[in-house]
Design a protein around this motif. Structure first.
Motif, PDB file in Angstrom:
ATOM      1  N   CYS A  22     -24.374 -22.990  -0.758  1.00 17.77           N
ATOM      2  CA  CYS A  22     -25.267 -21.999  -1.372  1.00 17.77           C
ATOM      3  C   CYS A  22     -25.948 -22.613  -2.598  1.00 17.77           C
ATOM      4  N   LYS A  23     -27.234 -22.340  -2.729  1.00 16.98           N
ATOM      5  CA  LYS A  23     -28.001 -22.872  -3.862  1.00 16.98           C
ATOM      6  C   LYS A  23     -28.557 -21.756  -4.737  1.00 16.98           C
ATOM      7  N   CYS A  24     -27.953 -20.574  -4.647  1.00 17.26           N
ATOM      8  CA  CYS A  24     -28.438 -19.457  -5.464  1.00 17.26           C
ATOM      9  C   CYS A  24     -28.167 -19.766  -6.939  1.00 17.26           C
ATOM     10  N   GLU A  28     -25.105 -22.125  -8.629  1.00 19.30           N
ATOM     11  CA  GLU A  28     -25.476 -23.303  -9.422  1.00 19.30           C
ATOM     12  C   GLU A  28     -24.874 -23.220 -10.824  1.00 19.30           C
ATOM     13  N   LEU A  29     -24.948 -22.050 -11.440  1.00 19.57           N
ATOM     14  CA  LEU A  29     -24.357 -21.879 -12.770  1.00 19.57           C
ATOM     15  C   LEU A  29     -22.836 -22.002 -12.723  1.00 19.57           C
ATOM     16  N   ASP A  30     -22.214 -21.485 -11.658  1.00 16.20           N
ATOM     17  CA  ASP A  30     -20.763 -21.616 -11.520  1.00 16.20           C
ATOM     18  C   ASP A  30     -20.356 -23.081 -11.387  1.00 16.20           C
ATOM     19  N   ILE A  31     -21.131 -23.860 -10.631  1.00 16.15           N
ATOM     20  CA  ILE A  31     -20.844 -25.284 -10.475  1.00 16.15           C
ATOM     21  C   ILE A  31     -20.983 -26.000 -11.813  1.00 16.15           C
ATOM     22  N   ALA A  33     -20.704 -24.653 -14.841  1.00 12.64           N
ATOM     23  CA  ALA A  33     -19.627 -24.203 -15.736  1.00 12.64           C
ATOM     24  C   ALA A  33     -18.300 -24.859 -15.370  1.00 12.64           C
ATOM     25  N   LEU A  34     -17.973 -24.868 -14.083  1.00 12.29           N
ATOM     26  CA  LEU A  34     -16.713 -25.477 -13.657  1.00 12.29           C
ATOM     27  C   LEU A  34     -16.698 -26.966 -13.975  1.00 12.29           C
ATOM     28  N   SER A  35     -17.810 -27.637 -13.736  1.00 18.86           N
ATOM     29  CA  SER A  35     -17.899 -29.064 -14.052  1.00 18.86           C
ATOM     30  C   SER A  35     -17.704 -29.312 -15.543  1.00 18.86           C
ATOM     31  N   LEU A  36     -18.392 -28.528 -16.367  1.00 18.25           N
ATOM     32  CA  LEU A  36     -18.277 -28.709 -17.818  1.00 18.25           C
ATOM     33  C   LEU A  36     -16.862 -28.434 -18.314  1.00 18.25           C
ATOM     34  N   ASN A  37     -16.157 -27.512 -17.654  1.00 18.18           N
ATOM     35  CA  ASN A  37     -14.783 -27.213 -18.060  1.00 18.18           C
ATOM     36  C   ASN A  37     -13.826 -28.357 -17.753  1.00 18.18           C
ATOM     37  N   THR A  38     -14.212 -29.274 -16.871  1.00 19.29           N
ATOM     38  CA  THR A  38     -13.347 -30.411 -16.537  1.00 19.29           C
ATOM     39  C   THR A  38     -13.743 -31.678 -17.282  1.00 19.29           C
ATOM     40  N   LEU A  39     -14.798 -31.603 -18.062  1.00 17.85           N
ATOM     41  CA  LEU A  39     -15.296 -32.769 -18.796  1.00 17.85           C
ATOM     42  C   LEU A  39     -15.075 -32.582 -20.295  1.00 17.85           C
ATOM     43  N   PRO A  40     -14.969 -33.687 -21.028  1.00 16.41           N
ATOM     44  CA  PRO A  40     -14.785 -33.565 -22.482  1.00 16.41           C
ATOM     45  C   PRO A  40     -16.041 -33.008 -23.154  1.00 16.41           C
ATOM     46  N   THR A  41     -15.830 -32.265 -24.217  1.00 20.01           N
ATOM     47  CA  THR A  41     -16.955 -31.713 -24.970  1.00 20.01           C
ATOM     48  C   THR A  41     -17.449 -32.731 -25.992  1.00 20.01           C
ATOM     49  N   HIS A  42     -18.728 -32.635 -26.299  1.00 25.43           N
ATOM     50  CA  HIS A  42     -19.346 -33.510 -27.292  1.00 25.43           C
ATOM     51  C   HIS A  42     -20.292 -32.652 -28.117  1.00 25.43           C
ATOM     52  N   TYR A  43     -19.780 -32.068 -29.190  1.00 20.16           N
ATOM     53  CA  TYR A  43     -20.589 -31.207 -30.038  1.00 20.16           C
ATOM     54  C   TYR A  43     -21.397 -32.046 -31.020  1.00 20.16           C
ATOM     55  N   VAL A  44     -22.662 -31.704 -31.154  1.00 21.23           N
ATOM     56  CA  VAL A  44     -23.523 -32.389 -32.109  1.00 21.23           C
ATOM     57  C   VAL A  44     -24.367 -31.344 -32.834  1.00 21.23           C
ATOM     58  N   THR A  45     -24.849 -31.708 -34.000  1.00 22.17           N
ATOM     59  CA  THR A  45     -25.655 -30.764 -34.785  1.00 22.17           C
ATOM     60  C   THR A  45     -27.050 -31.290 -35.085  1.00 22.17           C
ATOM     61  N   THR A  46     -27.309 -32.521 -34.683  1.00 19.90           N
ATOM     62  CA  THR A  46     -28.623 -33.097 -34.963  1.00 19.90           C
ATOM     63  C   THR A  46     -29.199 -33.728 -33.699  1.00 19.90           C
ATOM     64  N   ILE A  74     -18.635 -28.496  -6.711  1.00 19.56           N
ATOM     65  CA  ILE A  74     -19.470 -27.989  -5.619  1.00 19.56           C
ATOM     66  C   ILE A  74     -18.579 -27.500  -4.478  1.00 19.56           C
ATOM     67  N   HIS A  75     -17.558 -28.269  -4.156  1.00 26.41           N
ATOM     68  CA  HIS A  75     -16.666 -27.883  -3.064  1.00 26.41           C
ATOM     69  C   HIS A  75     -15.817 -26.657  -3.423  1.00 26.41           C
ATOM     70  N   VAL A  76     -15.371 -26.580  -4.660  1.00 22.17           N
ATOM     71  CA  VAL A  76     -14.581 -25.416  -5.084  1.00 22.17           C
ATOM     72  C   VAL A  76     -15.441 -24.149  -5.045  1.00 22.17           C
ATOM     73  N   VAL A  77     -16.620 -24.198  -5.601  1.00 20.67           N
ATOM     74  CA  VAL A  77     -17.511 -23.028  -5.602  1.00 20.67           C
ATOM     75  C   VAL A  77     -17.934 -22.699  -4.167  1.00 20.67           C
ATOM     76  N   GLY A  78     -18.148 -23.706  -3.342  1.00 23.05           N
ATOM     77  CA  GLY A  78     -18.492 -23.462  -1.942  1.00 23.05           C
ATOM     78  C   GLY A  78     -17.377 -22.748  -1.191  1.00 23.05           C
TER      79      GLY A  78
END
Length: 83
Positions: A22-24, A28-31, A33-46, A74-78
């Motif tokens: 599905c490409k709705c 796409e947003l769920d994919i 979000a899930l991807s970002l939750n498994t990756l390290p965060t990199h906060y920046v202000t500039t 993609i597979h989990v959301v699918g």
């Protein structure tokens, strides 16, 4: 990280390997979000900080690593779509 993941998800979802998924906008947003939750965060202000993180993460090795997490998402959301 968010910019990289968003662009990679859009590219991957339009590829021939994922035609049956599905490409709705919600999936796409769920994919993303899930991807970002498994990756390290990199906060920046500039803008300088954003560019530095982007350059550091935008290497072949890191993109392959990020792609693996996106493909898993993609597979989990699918399998478990949010409907």
């Amino acid at each position: 990280m968010e910019e990289i993941v968003q662009s990679l998800v859009r590219v991957l979802m339009r590829g021939s390997e994922y035609q049956t998924f599905c490409k709705c906008p919600q999936c796409e947003l769920d994919i993303i979000a899930l991807s970002l939750n498994t990756l390290p965060t990199h906060y920046v202000t500039t803008e300088k900080g954003r560019k530095a993180v982007f350059e550091r993460m935008n290497t072949l090795e890191n993109l392959e690593w990020i792609n693996k997490r996106i493909i898993h998402s993609i597979h989990v959301v699918g399998k478990y779509p949010h409907r």
